[in-house]
Design a protein around this motif. Structure first.
Motif, PDB file in Angstrom:
ATOM      1  N   LEU A  85      25.970 -57.478 -22.731  1.00  0.00           N
ATOM      2  CA  LEU A  85      25.672 -56.095 -23.072  1.00  0.00           C
ATOM      3  C   LEU A  85      24.163 -55.929 -23.245  1.00  0.00           C
ATOM      4  O   LEU A  85      23.541 -56.654 -24.025  1.00  0.00           O
ATOM      5  N   GLY A  86      23.593 -55.001 -22.502  1.00  0.00           N
ATOM      6  CA  GLY A  86      22.172 -54.695 -22.587  1.00  0.00           C
ATOM      7  C   GLY A  86      21.973 -53.204 -22.435  1.00  0.00           C
ATOM      8  O   GLY A  86      22.927 -52.424 -22.487  1.00  0.00           O
ATOM      9  N   TYR A  87      20.724 -52.796 -22.231  1.00  0.00           N
ATOM     10  CA  TYR A  87      20.464 -51.365 -22.104  1.00  0.00           C
ATOM     11  C   TYR A  87      19.166 -51.116 -21.344  1.00  0.00           C
ATOM     12  O   TYR A  87      18.251 -51.950 -21.326  1.00  0.00           O
ATOM     13  N   LEU A  88      19.131 -49.975 -20.688  1.00  0.00           N
ATOM     14  CA  LEU A  88      17.957 -49.484 -19.975  1.00  0.00           C
ATOM     15  C   LEU A  88      17.414 -48.273 -20.715  1.00  0.00           C
ATOM     16  O   LEU A  88      18.184 -47.429 -21.193  1.00  0.00           O
ATOM     17  N   VAL A  89      16.096 -48.179 -20.793  1.00  0.00           N
ATOM     18  CA  VAL A  89      15.441 -46.999 -21.372  1.00  0.00           C
ATOM     19  C   VAL A  89      14.394 -46.521 -20.377  1.00  0.00           C
ATOM     20  O   VAL A  89      13.553 -47.318 -19.934  1.00  0.00           O
ATOM     21  N   GLY A  90      14.466 -45.259 -20.021  1.00  0.00           N
ATOM     22  CA  GLY A  90      13.507 -44.717 -19.063  1.00  0.00           C
ATOM     23  C   GLY A  90      13.523 -43.207 -19.078  1.00  0.00           C
ATOM     24  O   GLY A  90      14.276 -42.573 -19.841  1.00  0.00           O
ATOM     25  N   SER A  91      12.717 -42.611 -18.245  1.00  0.00           N
ATOM     26  CA  SER A  91      12.680 -41.155 -18.147  1.00  0.00           C
ATOM     27  C   SER A  91      14.044 -40.629 -17.730  1.00  0.00           C
ATOM     28  O   SER A  91      14.790 -41.283 -16.987  1.00  0.00           O
ATOM     29  N   GLU A  92      14.356 -39.432 -18.185  1.00  0.00           N
ATOM     30  CA  GLU A  92      15.689 -38.883 -17.942  1.00  0.00           C
ATOM     31  C   GLU A  92      16.069 -38.801 -16.466  1.00  0.00           C
ATOM     32  O   GLU A  92      17.206 -39.133 -16.118  1.00  0.00           O
ATOM     33  N   PRO A  93      15.180 -38.402 -15.551  1.00  0.00           N
ATOM     34  CA  PRO A  93      15.579 -38.381 -14.128  1.00  0.00           C
ATOM     35  C   PRO A  93      15.984 -39.755 -13.602  1.00  0.00           C
ATOM     36  O   PRO A  93      16.922 -39.866 -12.807  1.00  0.00           O
ATOM     37  N   PHE A  94      15.281 -40.807 -14.058  1.00  0.00           N
ATOM     38  CA  PHE A  94      15.649 -42.155 -13.624  1.00  0.00           C
ATOM     39  C   PHE A  94      16.991 -42.566 -14.214  1.00  0.00           C
ATOM     40  O   PHE A  94      17.865 -43.089 -13.505  1.00  0.00           O
TER      41      PHE A  94
END
Length: 488
Positions: A338-347
């Motif tokens: 289990l992990g996560y991505l954080v980025g700009s909303e369009p991405f």
């Protein structure tokens, strides 16, 4: 007709309780057709005596199988295979002939044979497992994890456990990451800018699929995480391999036509170097100058037991140019995935759509269990407990290395769970590593971390997350003796 007690036996290597093993054994017999409807099972007393277990264990197993309609109880007559038990298929299996498909021609891509090495699955059987990325069961809070898992299975959470989120994630987990985990790294993000993944590797794959293709270029560190190189190879993109120094990735060496920059600034993989703030700013400046995206893999930041970790690169990104990757697999246990991505909303919107097409979402029960484990404070308590143990092991490891005259290639100022080491140049640590296994020692040879063009064989990594402190000195002595005796 009665089923002979002699047909039952327990596998000494089987997992689970004795009751579960007996249930599985009987269910397998029914599903395979060996036990047929109406046949009588041995009495609980007779089967218990044959298997060497308590009678109550057999009785409980029988009772559970009755509840699941595999067996039926007939008063004082005993237990029988149920008339409505699941039955094996009645059709005859097709005779297996000579396969005629030419898979070498049919497959459009081949995913085996890359750089990613296989670690021994039986590493727990070794006395000196200097293996990286594996969990020490003695450090994990099993009791509270079990309580959180049971709570997630409760009636109140039934919808969260069984529902189809489609492209969404557990709101409790997302809220905790947004309000607690990310602020510790200096990152502020809205729920729409966070996506749960099946570990950091799945997060990297998602980024690679969305941002790279033939005609585009990626820049990666050397040495670096070998699976990332394997992933990039299958996109057909160009790859620039940039050697790291004591401060990590040098921004000035990034080519002007680079589209995506992959970096591990807080804890370089595998050298453990930490990128200073001046270089982080220079990296962002270079990315802005060439209009590139930066992918920050922030693995192991929780293991900074020697000093406070530096703020994440994402925290000083004012343009939305950095995509941040985090994971719970290192801090909890690797099998969690289990992990996560954080980025700009369009991405993140596109990453969410891609994930939905492939696997919809990570299992709801796992997400809710982790959300409870985090929010109830068990996670922070475990991190503190693990940090103290890792610090003790690190001190013992460094003393043993010094005493044996071994050479660290880099020293992490913040902690982590491994050391990057180097032997004399003529020593092939892949070859030596194989021979050390006969002495109960596991190390991780460093060759796979380097690109083919720059491959060096005298580096190796020593993990200390899964080896007891008292075993470290003798394990290091075995490694040192192996290096000294290596043929010139």
């Amino acid at each position: 007709m009665a089923i002979s007690v002699e047909t039952f036996f327990l596998n000494s290597d089987a997992q689970g309780t004795l009751q579960a093993q007996i249930q599985e054994m009987i269910a397998a017999g029914i599903l395979s057709g060996r036990f047929r409807a109406g046949e009588k099972l041995p009495s609980s007393r007779k089967l218990a005596g044959h298997l060497g277990v308590s009678r109550i264990t057999v009785t409980l197993a029988y009772t559970e199988l009755v509840a699941n309609d595999y067996l039926t109880a007939r008063g004082r007559s005993g237990f029988f295979v149920s008339e409505t038990a699941p039955v094996p298929p009645s059709f005859a299996p097709t005779q297996k002939g000579q396969e005629t498909v030419d898979w070498a021609r049919t497959l459009t891509q081949v995913f085996t044979g890359g750089d990613t090495p296989r670690k021994p699955q039986d590493w727990r059987n070794y006395r000196y497992p200097f293996i990286y990325g594996q969990a020490d069961a003695t450090l994990f809070d099993h009791a509270n994890w079990r309580l959180c898992a049971l709570r997630a299975l409760g009636q109140k959470d039934f919808a969260a456990m069984t529902g189809d989120y489609f492209d969404q994630d557990d709101p409790l987990l997302i809220e905790y990451i947004a309000r607690n985990t990310l602020p510790r790294r200096g990152i502020i993000a809205r729920p729409e800018e966070i996506l749960i993944t099946l570990g950091a590797q799945n997060a990297l794959w998602t980024v690679v699929q969305l941002l790279l293709q033939p005609g585009r270029k990626a820049a990666i560190e050397d040495p670096s995480y070998y699976t990332l190189r394997d992933q990039l190879k299958h996109t057909g993109c160009a790859v620039d391999v940039i050697g790291v120094d004591k401060d990590g990735l040098p921004p000035e060496q990034i080519a002007a036509d680079t589209d995506v920059i992959f970096t591990t600034p807080s804890h370089q993989s595998p050298t453990t170097a930490t990128m200073p703030m001046t270089r982080r700013k220079a990296l962002l400046s270079r990315a802005r100058e060439i209009d590139a995206i930066v992918v920050e893999d922030d693995y192991e930041f929780e293991m900074s037991f020697r000093a406070q970790p530096s703020p994440a690169l994402k925290s000083i990104d004012a343009e939305g140019r950095v995509i941040y990757i985090g994971s719970f697999s290192k801090s909890l246990f690797p099998g969690l995935r289990l992990g996560y991505l954080v980025g700009s909303e369009p991405f993140i919107r596109q990453a969410r759509a891609l994930r939905a097409n492939v696997l919809r979402h990570p299992p709801g029960h796992i997400q809710r269990t982790v959300a409870y484990f985090l929010s109830l404070g068990h996670y922070d308590a475990q991190i503190r407990r693990t940090g103290k143990v890792l610090q003790e092991r690190r001190e013992v490891l460094e003393e043993a290395i010094l005493a044996q005259g071994l050479t660290p290639a880099n020293r992490s100022l913040y902690g982590g769970s491994s050391l990057w080491m180097q032997a004399p140049e003529g020593v092939d640590m892949t070859r030596l590593g194989l021979s050390l296994r006969a002495k109960g020692v596991i190390i991780e040879p460093g060759a796979a971390f380097f690109s083919t063009a720059t491959r060096q064989h005298h580096f190796y990594r020593l993990g200390y997350s899964s080896i007891a402190a008292e075993r470290i000195p003798q394990g290091i002595a075995e490694i040192a003796a192996g290096i000294r005796a290596y043929p010139n």
